[in-house]
Design an enzyme around this catalytic site. Structure first.
Site, PDB file in Angstrom:
ATOM      1  N   ASN A  83       0.817  -1.221   0.000  1.00 34.39           N
ATOM      2  CA  ASN A  83       0.000   0.000   0.000  1.00 34.39           C
ATOM      3  C   ASN A  83       0.853   1.275   0.000  1.00 34.39           C
ATOM      4  O   ASN A  83       0.438   2.292  -0.548  1.00 34.39           O
ATOM      5  CB  ASN A  83      -0.920  -0.021   1.223  1.00 34.39           C
ATOM      6  CG  ASN A  83      -1.507   1.333   1.527  1.00 34.39           C
ATOM      7  OD1 ASN A  83      -2.415   1.799   0.829  1.00 34.39           O
ATOM      8  ND2 ASN A  83      -0.963   2.011   2.541  1.00 34.39           N
ATOM      9  N   SER A 138      -3.160   2.601  -9.058  1.00 36.90           N
ATOM     10  CA  SER A 138      -4.061   3.744  -9.236  1.00 36.90           C
ATOM     11  C   SER A 138      -4.617   3.732 -10.651  1.00 36.90           C
ATOM     12  O   SER A 138      -3.926   3.331 -11.592  1.00 36.90           O
ATOM     13  CB  SER A 138      -3.310   5.057  -9.024  1.00 36.90           C
ATOM     14  OG  SER A 138      -4.135   6.146  -9.413  1.00 36.90           O
ATOM     15  N   TYR A 153       3.900  10.300 -11.288  1.00 37.12           N
ATOM     16  CA  TYR A 153       3.006   9.383 -10.567  1.00 37.12           C
ATOM     17  C   TYR A 153       2.382   8.381 -11.522  1.00 37.12           C
ATOM     18  O   TYR A 153       2.359   7.176 -11.261  1.00 37.12           O
ATOM     19  CB  TYR A 153       1.943  10.188  -9.829  1.00 37.12           C
ATOM     20  CG  TYR A 153       1.026   9.341  -8.965  1.00 37.12           C
ATOM     21  CD1 TYR A 153       1.494   8.768  -7.781  1.00 37.12           C
ATOM     22  CD2 TYR A 153      -0.299   9.125  -9.320  1.00 37.12           C
ATOM     23  CE1 TYR A 153       0.665   7.993  -6.987  1.00 37.12           C
ATOM     24  CE2 TYR A 153      -1.141   8.357  -8.529  1.00 37.12           C
ATOM     25  CZ  TYR A 153      -0.658   7.798  -7.355  1.00 37.12           C
ATOM     26  OH  TYR A 153      -1.489   7.036  -6.560  1.00 37.12           O
ATOM     27  N   LYS A 157       2.788   4.137 -11.574  1.00 37.71           N
ATOM     28  CA  LYS A 157       1.701   3.173 -11.375  1.00 37.71           C
ATOM     29  C   LYS A 157       1.551   2.259 -12.611  1.00 37.71           C
ATOM     30  O   LYS A 157       1.237   1.075 -12.465  1.00 37.71           O
ATOM     31  CB  LYS A 157       0.392   3.903 -11.047  1.00 37.71           C
ATOM     32  CG  LYS A 157       0.421   4.621  -9.686  1.00 37.71           C
ATOM     33  CD  LYS A 157       0.687   3.671  -8.515  1.00 37.71           C
ATOM     34  CE  LYS A 157       0.446   4.320  -7.159  1.00 37.71           C
ATOM     35  NZ  LYS A 157       0.733   3.415  -6.022  1.00 37.71           N
TER      36      LYS A 157
HETATM   37  P1  NAP Z   1      -0.899   8.744   2.231  1.00 42.31           P
HETATM   38  O1  NAP Z   1      -2.006   9.091   3.135  1.00 42.31           O
HETATM   39  O2  NAP Z   1       0.001   9.819   1.694  1.00 42.31           O
HETATM   40  O3  NAP Z   1      -0.025   7.598   2.943  1.00 42.31           O
HETATM   41  C1  NAP Z   1       1.100   7.068   2.291  1.00 42.31           C
HETATM   42  C2  NAP Z   1       1.641   5.942   3.138  1.00 42.31           C
HETATM   43  O4  NAP Z   1       2.798   5.396   2.476  1.00 42.31           O
HETATM   44  C3  NAP Z   1       2.098   6.398   4.531  1.00 42.31           C
HETATM   45  O5  NAP Z   1       1.799   5.407   5.477  1.00 42.31           O
HETATM   46  C4  NAP Z   1       3.609   6.521   4.342  1.00 42.31           C
HETATM   47  O6  NAP Z   1       4.356   6.371   5.536  1.00 42.31           O
HETATM   48  C5  NAP Z   1       3.840   5.327   3.433  1.00 42.31           C
HETATM   49  N1  NAP Z   1       5.185   5.386   2.839  1.00 42.31           N
HETATM   50  C6  NAP Z   1       5.699   6.287   1.978  1.00 42.31           C
HETATM   51  N2  NAP Z   1       6.992   6.020   1.730  1.00 42.31           N
HETATM   52  C7  NAP Z   1       7.301   4.910   2.469  1.00 42.31           C
HETATM   53  C8  NAP Z   1       8.471   4.134   2.649  1.00 42.31           C
HETATM   54  N3  NAP Z   1       9.637   4.447   2.043  1.00 42.31           N
HETATM   55  N4  NAP Z   1       8.427   3.048   3.475  1.00 42.31           N
HETATM   56  C9  NAP Z   1       7.284   2.725   4.107  1.00 42.31           C
HETATM   57  N5  NAP Z   1       6.133   3.426   3.990  1.00 42.31           N
HETATM   58  C10 NAP Z   1       6.151   4.512   3.167  1.00 42.31           C
HETATM   59  O7  NAP Z   1      -1.456   8.009   0.906  1.00 42.31           O
HETATM   60  P2  NAP Z   1      -2.769   7.142   0.656  1.00 42.31           P
HETATM   61  O8  NAP Z   1      -3.744   8.011  -0.052  1.00 42.31           O
HETATM   62  O9  NAP Z   1      -3.159   6.415   1.879  1.00 42.31           O
HETATM   63  O10 NAP Z   1      -2.192   6.140  -0.452  1.00 42.31           O
HETATM   64  C11 NAP Z   1      -1.992   4.746  -0.229  1.00 42.31           C
HETATM   65  C12 NAP Z   1      -1.803   4.090  -1.588  1.00 42.31           C
HETATM   66  O11 NAP Z   1      -2.959   4.327  -2.403  1.00 42.31           O
HETATM   67  C13 NAP Z   1      -0.622   4.654  -2.386  1.00 42.31           C
HETATM   68  O12 NAP Z   1       0.039   3.607  -3.048  1.00 42.31           O
HETATM   69  C14 NAP Z   1      -1.286   5.596  -3.375  1.00 42.31           C
HETATM   70  O13 NAP Z   1      -0.505   5.780  -4.534  1.00 42.31           O
HETATM   71  C15 NAP Z   1      -2.581   4.861  -3.649  1.00 42.31           C
HETATM   72  N6  NAP Z   1      -3.672   5.696  -4.174  1.00 42.31           N
HETATM   73  C16 NAP Z   1      -4.225   6.668  -3.423  1.00 42.31           C
HETATM   74  C17 NAP Z   1      -5.281   7.413  -3.943  1.00 42.31           C
HETATM   75  C18 NAP Z   1      -5.982   8.495  -3.153  1.00 42.31           C
HETATM   76  O14 NAP Z   1      -6.912   9.127  -3.693  1.00 42.31           O
HETATM   77  N7  NAP Z   1      -5.614   8.758  -1.904  1.00 42.31           N
HETATM   78  C19 NAP Z   1      -5.758   7.155  -5.239  1.00 42.31           C
HETATM   79  C20 NAP Z   1      -5.151   6.159  -5.988  1.00 42.31           C
HETATM   80  C21 NAP Z   1      -4.110   5.419  -5.443  1.00 42.31           C
HETATM   81  P3  NAP Z   1       4.970   7.666   6.356  1.00 42.31           P
HETATM   82  O15 NAP Z   1       3.860   8.137   7.248  1.00 42.31           O
HETATM   83  O16 NAP Z   1       6.148   7.096   7.060  1.00 42.31           O
HETATM   84  O17 NAP Z   1       5.332   8.693   5.304  1.00 42.31           O
END
Ligand code: NAP
Length: 231
Positions: A83, A138, A153, A157
């Site tokens: 994730n 995504s 980005y 993906k």
């Molecule tokens: P988020 O709130 O920004 O959280 C990102 C998470 O990734 C955090 O827990 C962060 O940990 C972790 N992370 C980043 N770099 C890391 C590393 N080097 N090692 C371990 N953990 C790491 O993002 P989110 O929206 O929950 O996104 C989760 C996934 O869904 C991602 O893959 C994103 O691309 C995908 N996604 C999200 C959306 C959306 O609308 N939100 C849409 C499509 C896809 P830290 O707290 O330590 O930084």
């Protein structure tokens, strides 16, 4: 029968919502994060005693992944969820202006790390009953959607989709299902407060869809409701 799920980036956003929902229904969660002992995860560990295992994991680091693997020795996983992800700079990822260091960094987290994680924890998935690996990709990685903007980005993906399909073909004969998901446009730090759905809605849909999936769904790219997305 409770299942054991491992979630990367479990400390906030979609990863935290997945963790909360799985704990609520009685599953075990290996909550992997760079800081798994602070904030929301610490609170959850206090409430769901024995159900949550905090696991320190920086997905970009070989050393961190090796240490996490040692810490989990002998623990079968039913479902492994890649994730953790980052978006890159909002301003410098266009066709005409590129931050190349940022592009490399996003590929480290969004493309190389999921493969590093699944390679390391494959024996744990093979030892489990669920035999599922899910990667949160995504819709923005869909080439078929003929997209514009967010070059960093989107390309990351698209790349992780291909990487996981190759991995999925390699583990097909071991009866491990490898799936790619769009979680919806979700209200997280990445998605922003104006996004369509809450992290809980996304997590519930993802869990329901993963629960209902098996080998018939390996190498699929679907959204959190289970609807197919064009590659
Ligand atoms: P988020 O709130 O920004 O959280 C990102 C998470 O990734 C955090 O827990 C962060 O940990 C972790 N992370 C980043 N770099 C890391 C590393 N080097 N090692 C371990 N953990 C790491 O993002 P989110 O929206 O929950 O996104 C989760 C996934 O869904 C991602 O893959 C994103 O691309 C995908 N996604 C999200 C959306 C959306 O609308 N939100 C849409 C499509 C896809 P830290 O707290 O330590 O930084």
């Amino acid at each position: 029968m409770p299942q054991t799920w491992m979630i990367t980036g479990a400390n906030r956003g979609i990863g935290l919502a997945l963790t909360m929902e799985l704990l609520r229904r009685g599953d075990h969660v290996i909550a992997a994060a760079r800081d798994p002992w602070g904030g929301a995860l610490a609170e959850l560990a206090g409430v769901h005693v024995g159900q949550l295992t905090p696991l320190e994991l920086d997905v970009t680091s070989d050393e961190s992944v090796a240490a996490a693997k040692r810490a989990l020795a002998g623990r079968p996983l039913d479902v492994l969820v890649n994730n953790a992800g980052i978006y890159g700079p909002r301003d410098r990822q266009s066709a005409f202006d590129m931050d190349f260091d940022a592009w490399r960094e996003v590929f480290e987290v969004n493309v190389y790390a999921p493969i590093r994680v699944v390679q390391a924890f494959l024996p744990h998935v093979e030892a489990g009953q669920g035999r599922k690996i899910a990667t949160i990709s995504s819709r923005m990685g869909s080439i078929g959607a003929n997209p514009g903007n967010a070059l960093i980005y989107r390309s990351s993906k698209s790349a992780v989709n291909m990487a996981m399909v190759v991995f999925g073909n390699a583990v097909r004969e071991r009866a491990i299902s490898v799936m790619l998901f769009h979680p919806g446009w979700v209200q997280t730090d990445m998605g922003g407060s104006g996004a369509d759905i809450t992290p809980a809605e996304s997590a519930n849909g993802l869990i329901r869809t993963i629960d209902a999936s098996g080998m018939a769904e390996t190498n699929s790219f679907r959204d959190y409701t289970g609807e197919a997305i064009a590659w």
